[in-house]
Design a protein around this motif. Sequence first.
Motif, PDB file in Angstrom:
ATOM      1  N   VAL A  17       0.834  -1.064  -0.080  1.00  0.00           N
ATOM      2  CA  VAL A  17       0.231   0.105  -0.094  1.00  0.00           C
ATOM      3  C   VAL A  17       0.782   1.220   0.017  1.00  0.00           C
ATOM      4  O   VAL A  17       0.823   2.069  -0.818  1.00  0.00           O
ATOM      5  CB  VAL A  17      -0.695   0.158   1.223  1.00  0.00           C
ATOM      6  N   GLY A  18       1.826   1.346   0.931  1.00  0.00           N
ATOM      7  CA  GLY A  18       2.532   2.480   1.111  1.00  0.00           C
ATOM      8  C   GLY A  18       3.489   2.742   0.078  1.00  0.00           C
ATOM      9  O   GLY A  18       3.330   3.985  -0.646  1.00  0.00           O
ATOM     10  N   ILE A  19       4.368   2.039  -0.430  1.00  0.00           N
ATOM     11  CA  ILE A  19       5.259   2.170  -1.740  1.00  0.00           C
ATOM     12  C   ILE A  19       4.392   2.741  -3.058  1.00  0.00           C
ATOM     13  O   ILE A  19       4.601   3.581  -3.409  1.00  0.00           O
ATOM     14  CB  ILE A  19       6.276   1.248  -1.886  1.00  0.00           C
ATOM     15  N   PRO A  20       3.308   1.828  -3.450  1.00  0.00           N
ATOM     16  CA  PRO A  20       2.578   2.247  -4.577  1.00  0.00           C
ATOM     17  C   PRO A  20       1.924   3.570  -4.514  1.00  0.00           C
ATOM     18  O   PRO A  20       1.933   4.344  -5.382  1.00  0.00           O
ATOM     19  CB  PRO A  20       1.628   1.230  -4.727  1.00  0.00           C
ATOM     20  N   ILE A  21       1.621   3.948  -3.171  1.00  0.00           N
ATOM     21  CA  ILE A  21       0.852   5.188  -3.073  1.00  0.00           C
ATOM     22  C   ILE A  21       1.887   6.396  -3.093  1.00  0.00           C
ATOM     23  O   ILE A  21       1.831   7.550  -3.415  1.00  0.00           O
ATOM     24  CB  ILE A  21      -0.132   5.284  -1.897  1.00  0.00           C
ATOM     25  N   HIS A  30      -1.139   2.918   9.936  1.00  0.00           N
ATOM     26  CA  HIS A  30       0.043   3.552  10.479  1.00  0.00           C
ATOM     27  C   HIS A  30       0.890   3.829   9.294  1.00  0.00           C
ATOM     28  O   HIS A  30       1.922   4.639   9.102  1.00  0.00           O
ATOM     29  CB  HIS A  30       0.796   2.719  11.511  1.00  0.00           C
ATOM     30  N   SER A  31       0.950   2.801   8.315  1.00  0.00           N
ATOM     31  CA  SER A  31       1.880   2.866   7.166  1.00  0.00           C
ATOM     32  C   SER A  31       1.555   4.382   6.351  1.00  0.00           C
ATOM     33  O   SER A  31       2.512   4.742   5.728  1.00  0.00           O
ATOM     34  CB  SER A  31       1.740   2.033   6.086  1.00  0.00           C
ATOM     35  N   PHE A  32       0.443   4.823   6.623  1.00  0.00           N
ATOM     36  CA  PHE A  32       0.155   6.041   5.829  1.00  0.00           C
ATOM     37  C   PHE A  32       0.763   7.201   6.479  1.00  0.00           C
ATOM     38  O   PHE A  32       1.419   8.147   6.100  1.00  0.00           O
ATOM     39  CB  PHE A  32      -1.322   6.511   6.086  1.00  0.00           C
ATOM     40  N   PHE A  33       0.619   7.208   7.854  1.00  0.00           N
ATOM     41  CA  PHE A  33       1.084   8.246   8.743  1.00  0.00           C
ATOM     42  C   PHE A  33       2.321   8.215   8.732  1.00  0.00           C
ATOM     43  O   PHE A  33       3.087   9.225   8.603  1.00  0.00           O
ATOM     44  CB  PHE A  33       0.628   8.048  10.322  1.00  0.00           C
ATOM     45  N   THR A  81      11.385   2.450   7.303  1.00  0.00           N
ATOM     46  CA  THR A  81      10.931   1.384   8.032  1.00  0.00           C
ATOM     47  C   THR A  81      11.960   0.934   8.809  1.00  0.00           C
ATOM     48  O   THR A  81      11.914   0.521  10.023  1.00  0.00           O
ATOM     49  CB  THR A  81      10.456   0.182   7.138  1.00  0.00           C
ATOM     50  N   VAL A  82      13.416   1.044   8.374  1.00  0.00           N
ATOM     51  CA  VAL A  82      14.420   0.753   9.056  1.00  0.00           C
ATOM     52  C   VAL A  82      14.611   1.442  10.495  1.00  0.00           C
ATOM     53  O   VAL A  82      14.810   1.026  11.428  1.00  0.00           O
ATOM     54  CB  VAL A  82      15.937   0.718   7.952  1.00  0.00           C
ATOM     55  N   ILE A  83      14.351   2.723  10.264  1.00  0.00           N
ATOM     56  CA  ILE A  83      14.448   3.671  11.327  1.00  0.00           C
ATOM     57  C   ILE A  83      13.300   3.167  12.452  1.00  0.00           C
ATOM     58  O   ILE A  83      13.664   3.497  13.472  1.00  0.00           O
ATOM     59  CB  ILE A  83      14.376   5.179  10.729  1.00  0.00           C
TER      60      ILE A  83
END
Length: 468
Positions: free
Chosen positions: A54-58, A228-231, A265-267
Amino acid sequence: MEQQRGQWSGRLGFILAAAGSAVGLGNLWKFPYIAWENNGGAFVLVYIIAVAIVGIPIMMAETLLGRRGKRDPIGTFRALAAGKRGARLWPGVGVLGVITGVIILSYYSVIAGWTLRYIGMAISGHLGELARQPDGLSGFFLGFIGSGDQQVLWTFCFMAATTLVVVFGVQNGIERAARILMPVLFSLLVVLVIYAMTMAGFGKAMAFIFRPNFGELTRGGVLEAVGHSFFTLSLGMGVMLTYGSYMRKQDSIPRAAVTISILDTVIAIMACMIMYSIIFSYDMPVAKSSAILFTTLPAVFFQMPGGALISALFYLLVAFAALTSTISLLEVVSSYAIDELGWQRRKATLTVAAAIFAFGILSALSVGGSDAPGNPTLSHINIIGRESTEGFFGTMDYLASNWCLPVGGFLIALFTGWALTRRETQEELEEGHGLMRFFPLWRFLIKFAAPAAVGAIIVSVILGAEYQ
Ligand code: PHE
Protein backbone atom coordinates in the motif's frame (compact mmCIF):
# COMPACT_ATOMS: atom_id res chain seq x y z
CA MET A 1 8.53 39.88 -9.66
CA GLU A 2 7.94 36.48 -11.17
CA GLN A 3 8.81 33.80 -8.63
CA GLN A 4 10.80 30.88 -9.87
CA ARG A 5 9.43 27.58 -8.79
CA GLY A 6 11.72 25.74 -6.44
CA GLN A 7 13.49 22.52 -7.35
CA TRP A 8 15.65 20.00 -5.51
CA SER A 9 19.28 20.16 -6.46
CA GLY A 10 19.17 16.50 -7.41
CA ARG A 11 18.12 12.99 -6.62
CA LEU A 12 19.53 13.01 -3.10
CA GLY A 13 17.87 16.29 -2.23
CA PHE A 14 14.43 14.86 -2.88
CA ILE A 15 15.18 11.59 -1.12
CA LEU A 16 16.55 13.26 2.00
CA ALA A 17 13.75 15.81 2.24
CA ALA A 18 11.05 13.19 1.68
CA ALA A 19 12.68 10.77 4.09
CA GLY A 20 12.92 13.64 6.53
CA SER A 21 9.20 14.12 6.25
CA ALA A 22 8.49 10.44 6.67
CA VAL A 23 10.78 9.89 9.65
CA GLY A 24 9.29 11.60 12.66
CA LEU A 25 7.39 11.06 15.86
CA GLY A 26 5.54 8.33 14.00
CA ASN A 27 8.72 6.25 13.84
CA LEU A 28 10.44 7.11 17.07
CA TRP A 29 7.48 7.19 19.34
CA LYS A 30 4.38 5.78 17.79
CA PHE A 31 5.67 2.68 16.06
CA PRO A 32 7.56 1.24 19.04
CA TYR A 33 4.50 1.87 21.12
CA ILE A 34 1.88 0.28 18.85
CA ALA A 35 4.15 -2.62 17.94
CA TRP A 36 4.58 -3.21 21.65
CA GLU A 37 0.84 -3.10 22.23
CA ASN A 38 0.33 -5.55 19.38
CA ASN A 39 2.96 -7.98 20.64
CA GLY A 40 5.65 -7.32 18.07
CA GLY A 41 6.59 -10.05 15.53
CA ALA A 42 3.45 -10.66 13.52
CA PHE A 43 2.40 -7.02 13.71
CA VAL A 44 5.79 -5.86 12.47
CA LEU A 45 5.54 -8.29 9.57
CA VAL A 46 2.06 -7.10 8.61
CA TYR A 47 3.26 -3.52 8.84
CA ILE A 48 6.14 -4.27 6.48
CA ILE A 49 3.72 -5.92 4.05
CA ALA A 50 1.44 -2.88 4.30
CA VAL A 51 4.34 -0.56 3.49
CA ALA A 52 5.22 -2.74 0.50
CA ILE A 53 1.79 -3.17 -1.07
CA VAL A 54 0.00 0.00 0.00
CA GLY A 55 2.65 2.50 1.09
CA ILE A 56 5.16 2.26 -1.74
CA PRO A 57 2.59 2.28 -4.57
CA ILE A 58 0.77 5.28 -3.09
CA MET A 59 4.04 7.12 -2.52
CA MET A 60 4.88 6.59 -6.19
CA ALA A 61 1.41 7.80 -7.12
CA GLU A 62 1.62 10.97 -5.06
CA THR A 63 5.07 11.80 -6.32
CA LEU A 64 4.14 11.27 -9.94
CA LEU A 65 1.06 13.47 -9.56
CA GLY A 66 3.18 16.25 -8.11
CA ARG A 67 5.92 16.06 -10.69
CA ARG A 68 3.37 16.04 -13.49
CA GLY A 69 1.19 18.78 -12.02
CA LYS A 70 4.10 20.98 -10.88
CA ARG A 71 1.88 22.79 -8.42
CA ASP A 72 0.51 22.64 -4.91
CA PRO A 73 -1.96 19.77 -4.26
CA ILE A 74 -5.05 21.71 -5.27
CA GLY A 75 -3.55 23.14 -8.45
CA THR A 76 -2.09 19.76 -9.35
CA PHE A 77 -5.44 17.99 -9.19
CA ARG A 78 -7.04 20.82 -11.16
CA ALA A 79 -4.40 20.55 -13.87
CA LEU A 80 -4.33 16.77 -14.09
CA ALA A 81 -8.10 16.29 -13.93
CA ALA A 82 -8.76 18.85 -16.66
CA GLY A 83 -10.92 17.35 -19.37
CA LYS A 84 -11.61 14.19 -17.38
CA ARG A 85 -14.80 13.08 -15.69
CA GLY A 86 -15.31 14.79 -12.35
CA ALA A 87 -12.77 17.45 -13.28
CA ARG A 88 -14.38 19.91 -10.92
CA LEU A 89 -14.44 17.51 -7.97
CA TRP A 90 -10.88 16.18 -7.94
CA PRO A 91 -9.28 19.41 -6.69
CA GLY A 92 -11.28 18.66 -3.53
CA VAL A 93 -8.68 16.00 -2.74
CA GLY A 94 -6.08 18.77 -2.71
CA VAL A 95 -8.28 20.90 -0.47
CA LEU A 96 -8.58 17.98 1.94
CA GLY A 97 -4.80 17.61 1.89
CA VAL A 98 -4.15 21.26 2.73
CA ILE A 99 -6.70 21.16 5.56
CA THR A 100 -5.12 17.95 6.87
CA GLY A 101 -1.74 19.66 6.83
CA VAL A 102 -3.11 22.45 9.01
CA ILE A 103 -4.67 19.97 11.41
CA ILE A 104 -1.63 17.70 11.80
CA LEU A 105 0.86 20.54 12.12
CA SER A 106 -1.27 22.25 14.76
CA TYR A 107 -0.94 19.39 17.23
CA TYR A 108 2.29 17.76 16.06
CA SER A 109 4.17 20.96 16.86
CA VAL A 110 2.98 20.77 20.47
CA ILE A 111 4.67 17.42 21.08
CA ALA A 112 7.64 18.48 19.02
CA GLY A 113 7.98 21.45 21.39
CA TRP A 114 8.31 19.07 24.34
CA THR A 115 11.50 17.67 22.87
CA LEU A 116 13.09 21.14 22.92
CA ARG A 117 12.30 21.52 26.59
CA TYR A 118 13.76 18.09 27.33
CA ILE A 119 16.98 18.77 25.45
CA GLY A 120 17.49 21.76 27.70
CA MET A 121 16.61 19.75 30.78
CA ALA A 122 19.06 16.99 29.85
CA ILE A 123 21.91 19.42 29.22
CA SER A 124 21.32 21.44 32.38
CA GLY A 125 21.37 18.29 34.49
CA HIS A 126 17.88 18.95 35.72
CA LEU A 127 16.56 15.78 34.14
CA GLY A 128 19.15 13.73 36.00
CA GLU A 129 18.07 15.24 39.30
CA LEU A 130 14.45 14.45 38.59
CA ALA A 131 15.34 10.89 37.65
CA ARG A 132 16.79 10.34 41.10
CA GLN A 133 13.62 11.40 42.90
CA PRO A 134 10.68 9.03 43.16
CA ASP A 135 8.00 10.28 40.79
CA GLY A 136 10.26 13.18 39.93
CA LEU A 137 9.96 12.68 36.19
CA SER A 138 6.24 12.08 36.00
CA GLY A 139 5.57 14.93 38.43
CA PHE A 140 7.60 17.27 36.28
CA PHE A 141 5.99 16.00 33.10
CA LEU A 142 2.47 16.51 34.40
CA GLY A 143 3.30 19.99 35.66
CA PHE A 144 4.92 20.84 32.34
CA ILE A 145 2.09 19.74 30.11
CA GLY A 146 -0.43 21.21 32.52
CA SER A 147 1.13 24.65 32.24
CA GLY A 148 -0.60 26.49 29.43
CA ASP A 149 2.13 29.14 29.22
CA GLN A 150 4.86 26.54 28.83
CA GLN A 151 2.92 24.65 26.20
CA VAL A 152 2.25 27.72 24.13
CA LEU A 153 5.84 28.89 24.52
CA TRP A 154 7.47 25.66 23.33
CA THR A 155 4.94 25.14 20.54
CA PHE A 156 5.80 28.64 19.41
CA CYS A 157 9.53 27.87 19.46
CA PHE A 158 9.08 24.78 17.35
CA MET A 159 6.83 26.57 14.87
CA ALA A 160 9.36 29.37 14.65
CA ALA A 161 12.16 26.92 13.83
CA THR A 162 9.97 25.26 11.21
CA THR A 163 9.02 28.59 9.67
CA LEU A 164 12.60 29.77 9.53
CA VAL A 165 13.53 26.79 7.38
CA VAL A 166 10.53 26.95 5.07
CA VAL A 167 10.96 30.68 4.43
CA PHE A 168 14.29 29.90 2.79
CA GLY A 169 12.58 27.80 0.18
CA VAL A 170 13.02 24.42 -1.38
CA GLN A 171 16.77 24.25 -1.96
CA ASN A 172 18.18 26.71 0.54
CA GLY A 173 15.77 25.86 3.32
CA ILE A 174 14.15 22.46 3.22
CA GLU A 175 16.83 20.58 1.34
CA ARG A 176 19.67 22.16 3.27
CA ALA A 177 18.04 21.32 6.60
CA ALA A 178 17.46 17.74 5.52
CA ARG A 179 21.03 17.36 4.27
CA ILE A 180 22.32 18.27 7.70
CA LEU A 181 19.66 16.80 9.97
CA MET A 182 19.09 13.44 8.33
CA PRO A 183 22.67 12.14 8.45
CA VAL A 184 23.01 13.38 12.03
CA LEU A 185 19.77 11.70 12.98
CA PHE A 186 20.79 8.45 11.35
CA SER A 187 24.21 8.50 12.99
CA LEU A 188 22.71 9.17 16.41
CA LEU A 189 20.35 6.26 15.91
CA VAL A 190 23.18 3.98 14.92
CA VAL A 191 25.11 4.98 18.04
CA LEU A 192 22.10 4.22 20.20
CA VAL A 193 21.47 0.89 18.46
CA ILE A 194 25.10 -0.12 19.05
CA TYR A 195 24.65 0.86 22.66
CA ALA A 196 21.48 -1.23 22.81
CA MET A 197 23.39 -4.22 21.43
CA THR A 198 25.57 -4.19 24.50
CA MET A 199 22.56 -4.44 26.78
CA ALA A 200 21.32 -7.63 28.36
CA GLY A 201 17.84 -7.26 26.88
CA PHE A 202 18.95 -6.93 23.24
CA GLY A 203 18.35 -10.57 22.35
CA LYS A 204 14.90 -10.53 23.82
CA ALA A 205 14.15 -7.31 22.00
CA MET A 206 15.18 -8.80 18.66
CA ALA A 207 13.07 -11.89 19.25
CA PHE A 208 10.12 -9.72 20.17
CA ILE A 209 10.44 -7.69 16.98
CA PHE A 210 11.27 -10.44 14.51
CA ARG A 211 9.64 -13.63 15.73
CA PRO A 212 6.08 -13.61 14.44
CA ASN A 213 3.36 -15.28 16.41
CA PHE A 214 0.24 -15.04 14.35
CA GLY A 215 -1.92 -16.24 17.16
CA GLU A 216 -1.41 -12.89 18.82
CA LEU A 217 -2.41 -10.78 15.87
CA THR A 218 -5.89 -9.28 15.93
CA ARG A 219 -7.96 -7.96 13.05
CA GLY A 220 -7.69 -4.55 14.65
CA GLY A 221 -3.93 -4.93 14.64
CA VAL A 222 -3.90 -5.58 10.92
CA LEU A 223 -5.92 -2.47 10.22
CA GLU A 224 -3.77 -0.43 12.53
CA ALA A 225 -0.66 -1.57 10.69
CA VAL A 226 -2.14 -0.41 7.39
CA GLY A 227 -3.27 2.89 8.92
CA HIS A 228 0.12 3.54 10.42
CA SER A 229 1.84 2.94 7.11
CA PHE A 230 0.12 6.10 5.87
CA PHE A 231 1.01 8.25 8.79
CA THR A 232 4.60 7.16 8.96
CA LEU A 233 5.23 7.58 5.24
CA SER A 234 3.50 11.01 5.22
CA LEU A 235 0.98 9.77 2.69
CA GLY A 236 -2.57 10.80 1.97
CA MET A 237 -2.34 14.56 2.37
CA GLY A 238 -0.07 15.80 -0.36
CA VAL A 239 3.38 15.98 1.25
CA MET A 240 4.87 13.62 -1.32
CA LEU A 241 2.85 15.34 -4.01
CA THR A 242 4.23 18.75 -3.06
CA TYR A 243 7.78 17.46 -2.70
CA GLY A 244 7.34 15.58 -5.97
CA SER A 245 6.44 18.85 -7.66
CA TYR A 246 10.00 20.06 -6.98
CA MET A 247 11.53 16.92 -8.43
CA ARG A 248 13.58 16.95 -11.59
CA LYS A 249 12.44 14.98 -14.62
CA GLN A 250 15.71 13.08 -14.81
CA ASP A 251 15.29 11.40 -11.41
CA SER A 252 13.57 8.09 -10.90
CA ILE A 253 10.34 8.13 -8.90
CA PRO A 254 10.11 4.36 -8.28
CA ARG A 255 13.65 4.14 -6.96
CA ALA A 256 13.15 7.15 -4.71
CA ALA A 257 9.88 5.79 -3.29
CA VAL A 258 11.43 2.43 -2.51
CA THR A 259 14.50 4.03 -0.91
CA ILE A 260 12.45 6.38 1.26
CA SER A 261 10.10 3.64 2.41
CA ILE A 262 12.93 1.29 3.30
CA LEU A 263 14.73 4.04 5.21
CA ASP A 264 11.58 4.93 7.10
CA THR A 265 10.89 1.32 8.03
CA VAL A 266 14.47 0.62 9.06
CA ILE A 267 14.44 3.67 11.32
CA ALA A 268 11.16 2.61 12.94
CA ILE A 269 12.64 -0.82 13.63
CA MET A 270 15.85 0.69 14.98
CA ALA A 271 13.75 2.76 17.38
CA CYS A 272 12.10 -0.48 18.55
CA MET A 273 15.49 -2.14 19.01
CA ILE A 274 16.64 0.72 21.22
CA MET A 275 13.51 1.04 23.32
CA TYR A 276 12.78 -2.65 23.74
CA SER A 277 16.37 -3.40 24.70
CA ILE A 278 16.04 -0.80 27.42
CA ILE A 279 12.67 -2.12 28.56
CA PHE A 280 13.85 -5.75 28.66
CA SER A 281 17.18 -4.92 30.28
CA TYR A 282 15.81 -2.81 33.06
CA ASP A 283 12.51 -4.55 33.41
CA MET A 284 10.65 -1.30 33.23
CA PRO A 285 6.91 -1.19 33.58
CA VAL A 286 5.57 0.15 30.29
CA ALA A 287 3.10 2.98 30.64
CA LYS A 288 0.28 2.81 28.15
CA SER A 289 0.72 6.34 26.93
CA SER A 290 2.97 8.83 25.30
CA ALA A 291 4.56 9.31 28.67
CA ILE A 292 7.01 6.49 27.88
CA LEU A 293 9.11 8.86 25.86
CA PHE A 294 9.19 11.56 28.50
CA THR A 295 9.00 9.70 31.79
CA THR A 296 10.00 6.03 31.48
CA LEU A 297 12.89 6.48 29.09
CA PRO A 298 14.69 9.26 30.96
CA ALA A 299 14.44 7.17 34.11
CA VAL A 300 16.33 4.44 32.31
CA PHE A 301 18.83 6.75 30.65
CA PHE A 302 19.98 7.83 34.06
CA GLN A 303 20.53 4.27 35.20
CA MET A 304 23.03 3.92 32.41
CA PRO A 305 26.54 5.34 32.40
CA GLY A 306 26.57 8.67 30.58
CA GLY A 307 22.87 9.21 31.11
CA ALA A 308 22.96 12.98 30.65
CA LEU A 309 24.72 12.73 27.31
CA ILE A 310 22.56 9.87 26.06
CA SER A 311 19.34 11.60 26.99
CA ALA A 312 20.43 14.89 25.45
CA LEU A 313 21.35 13.07 22.23
CA PHE A 314 18.12 11.17 22.28
CA TYR A 315 15.86 14.21 22.57
CA LEU A 316 17.94 16.00 19.99
CA LEU A 317 17.31 13.11 17.67
CA VAL A 318 13.58 13.19 18.27
CA ALA A 319 13.57 16.97 17.76
CA PHE A 320 15.44 16.66 14.44
CA ALA A 321 13.11 13.95 13.22
CA ALA A 322 10.08 16.00 14.17
CA LEU A 323 11.49 19.15 12.57
CA THR A 324 11.96 17.63 9.13
CA SER A 325 8.35 16.43 9.39
CA THR A 326 6.86 19.76 10.50
CA ILE A 327 8.79 21.42 7.68
CA SER A 328 6.98 19.21 5.16
CA LEU A 329 3.60 19.89 6.73
CA LEU A 330 4.14 23.63 6.60
CA GLU A 331 5.43 23.42 3.03
CA VAL A 332 2.18 21.84 1.81
CA VAL A 333 0.13 24.69 3.19
CA SER A 334 2.62 27.38 2.14
CA SER A 335 2.82 26.00 -1.38
CA TYR A 336 -0.93 26.41 -1.58
CA ALA A 337 -0.63 30.10 -0.69
CA ILE A 338 2.28 30.54 -3.10
CA ASP A 339 0.81 28.68 -6.08
CA GLU A 340 -2.89 29.38 -5.67
CA LEU A 341 -2.94 32.82 -4.08
CA GLY A 342 0.20 34.00 -5.85
CA TRP A 343 1.89 35.19 -2.65
CA GLN A 344 5.61 35.56 -2.23
CA ARG A 345 7.15 32.67 -0.30
CA ARG A 346 8.02 34.75 2.71
CA LYS A 347 4.60 36.27 3.09
CA ALA A 348 2.91 32.94 2.43
CA THR A 349 5.00 31.03 4.95
CA LEU A 350 4.80 33.59 7.74
CA THR A 351 1.06 34.10 7.38
CA VAL A 352 0.22 30.43 7.16
CA ALA A 353 2.52 29.53 10.05
CA ALA A 354 1.04 32.25 12.25
CA ALA A 355 -2.46 31.02 11.53
CA ILE A 356 -1.56 27.39 12.24
CA PHE A 357 0.20 28.37 15.45
CA ALA A 358 -2.89 30.32 16.56
CA PHE A 359 -5.01 27.28 15.86
CA GLY A 360 -2.46 25.04 17.58
CA ILE A 361 -2.87 26.99 20.82
CA LEU A 362 -6.12 25.09 21.27
CA SER A 363 -4.19 21.81 21.18
CA ALA A 364 -1.37 23.18 23.31
CA LEU A 365 -3.79 24.17 26.03
CA SER A 366 -5.61 20.86 25.93
CA VAL A 367 -2.72 18.38 26.34
CA GLY A 368 -2.48 18.91 30.04
CA GLY A 369 -6.14 18.19 30.37
CA SER A 370 -7.07 21.77 31.15
CA ASP A 371 -10.16 21.33 29.03
CA ALA A 372 -10.82 17.90 30.48
CA PRO A 373 -12.41 17.67 33.87
CA GLY A 374 -10.23 16.98 36.86
CA ASN A 375 -6.49 16.83 37.09
CA PRO A 376 -4.29 15.90 34.21
CA THR A 377 -3.47 12.23 34.35
CA LEU A 378 -0.99 10.25 32.34
CA SER A 379 -3.66 8.02 30.93
CA HIS A 380 -5.41 10.48 28.69
CA ILE A 381 -2.35 11.99 27.17
CA ASN A 382 -1.78 10.28 23.96
CA ILE A 383 0.50 11.41 21.20
CA ILE A 384 -0.66 10.44 17.77
CA GLY A 385 -2.64 7.69 19.39
CA ARG A 386 -6.08 6.83 18.29
CA GLU A 387 -7.92 5.84 21.36
CA SER A 388 -8.13 9.20 23.01
CA THR A 389 -10.54 11.67 21.56
CA GLU A 390 -10.64 13.53 24.81
CA GLY A 391 -9.74 17.16 24.55
CA PHE A 392 -9.01 19.23 21.50
CA PHE A 393 -5.62 17.64 20.90
CA GLY A 394 -7.09 14.16 20.87
CA THR A 395 -9.90 15.17 18.56
CA MET A 396 -7.54 16.70 16.01
CA ASP A 397 -5.36 13.62 16.06
CA TYR A 398 -8.32 11.29 15.73
CA LEU A 399 -9.69 13.28 12.82
CA ALA A 400 -6.37 13.34 10.98
CA SER A 401 -5.21 9.76 11.50
CA ASN A 402 -8.55 8.02 11.24
CA TRP A 403 -10.26 10.06 8.58
CA CYS A 404 -8.20 12.54 6.67
CA LEU A 405 -5.16 10.42 5.78
CA PRO A 406 -7.00 7.20 4.86
CA VAL A 407 -9.66 9.06 2.86
CA GLY A 408 -7.01 11.19 1.16
CA GLY A 409 -4.92 8.13 0.35
CA PHE A 410 -7.92 6.26 -0.97
CA LEU A 411 -8.85 9.12 -3.31
CA ILE A 412 -5.26 9.57 -4.47
CA ALA A 413 -5.12 5.87 -5.35
CA LEU A 414 -8.44 6.09 -7.20
CA PHE A 415 -7.39 9.18 -9.11
CA THR A 416 -4.04 7.77 -10.17
CA GLY A 417 -5.34 4.29 -10.90
CA TRP A 418 -8.61 5.11 -12.58
CA ALA A 419 -8.81 8.76 -13.67
CA LEU A 420 -5.35 8.94 -15.20
CA THR A 421 -4.69 6.76 -18.18
CA ARG A 422 -2.23 3.94 -18.25
CA ARG A 423 -0.10 5.94 -20.64
CA GLU A 424 -0.02 9.02 -18.45
CA THR A 425 1.15 7.16 -15.38
CA GLN A 426 3.59 4.92 -17.19
CA GLU A 427 5.14 7.86 -18.95
CA GLU A 428 5.71 9.73 -15.70
CA LEU A 429 7.03 6.74 -13.77
CA GLU A 430 9.44 5.81 -16.54
CA GLU A 431 10.66 9.38 -16.98
CA GLY A 432 14.11 9.44 -15.41
CA HIS A 433 13.87 5.73 -14.67
CA GLY A 434 13.80 3.92 -17.96
CA LEU A 435 11.66 0.92 -18.69
CA MET A 436 9.80 -0.03 -15.54
CA ARG A 437 9.50 -3.79 -15.31
CA PHE A 438 7.21 -3.63 -12.33
CA PHE A 439 4.78 -1.22 -13.93
CA PRO A 440 1.97 -3.80 -14.33
CA LEU A 441 2.40 -4.80 -10.69
CA TRP A 442 2.30 -1.17 -9.58
CA ARG A 443 -0.80 -0.57 -11.65
CA PHE A 444 -2.54 -3.56 -10.15
CA LEU A 445 -1.64 -2.45 -6.63
CA ILE A 446 -2.78 1.12 -7.15
CA LYS A 447 -6.03 0.17 -8.90
CA PHE A 448 -7.12 -2.66 -6.67
CA ALA A 449 -4.98 -3.67 -3.72
CA ALA A 450 -4.36 -0.24 -2.20
CA PRO A 451 -7.96 1.03 -2.50
CA ALA A 452 -9.25 -2.26 -1.08
CA ALA A 453 -6.93 -2.17 1.92
CA VAL A 454 -7.53 1.49 2.62
CA GLY A 455 -11.23 1.08 1.98
CA ALA A 456 -11.25 -1.59 4.69
CA ILE A 457 -9.82 0.90 7.18
CA ILE A 458 -12.39 3.51 6.29
CA VAL A 459 -15.23 1.03 6.60
CA SER A 460 -13.94 -0.16 9.93
CA VAL A 461 -13.79 3.41 11.21
CA ILE A 462 -17.32 4.05 9.99
CA LEU A 463 -18.53 0.90 11.68
CA GLY A 464 -16.75 2.10 14.77
CA ALA A 465 -14.51 -0.94 14.95
CA GLU A 466 -11.46 0.16 16.88
CA TYR A 467 -8.43 -0.43 14.77
CA GLN A 468 -6.41 -0.05 17.84
N1 PHE B 1 5.45 10.88 8.79
C1 PHE B 1 5.53 11.70 9.95
C2 PHE B 1 5.93 10.83 11.15
O1 PHE B 1 6.09 9.67 11.04
C3 PHE B 1 4.25 12.42 10.25
C4 PHE B 1 3.62 13.08 9.10
C5 PHE B 1 2.37 12.69 8.67
C6 PHE B 1 4.28 14.11 8.43
C7 PHE B 1 1.77 13.26 7.58
C8 PHE B 1 3.69 14.70 7.33
C9 PHE B 1 2.45 14.28 6.91
O2 PHE B 1 6.06 11.34 12.23
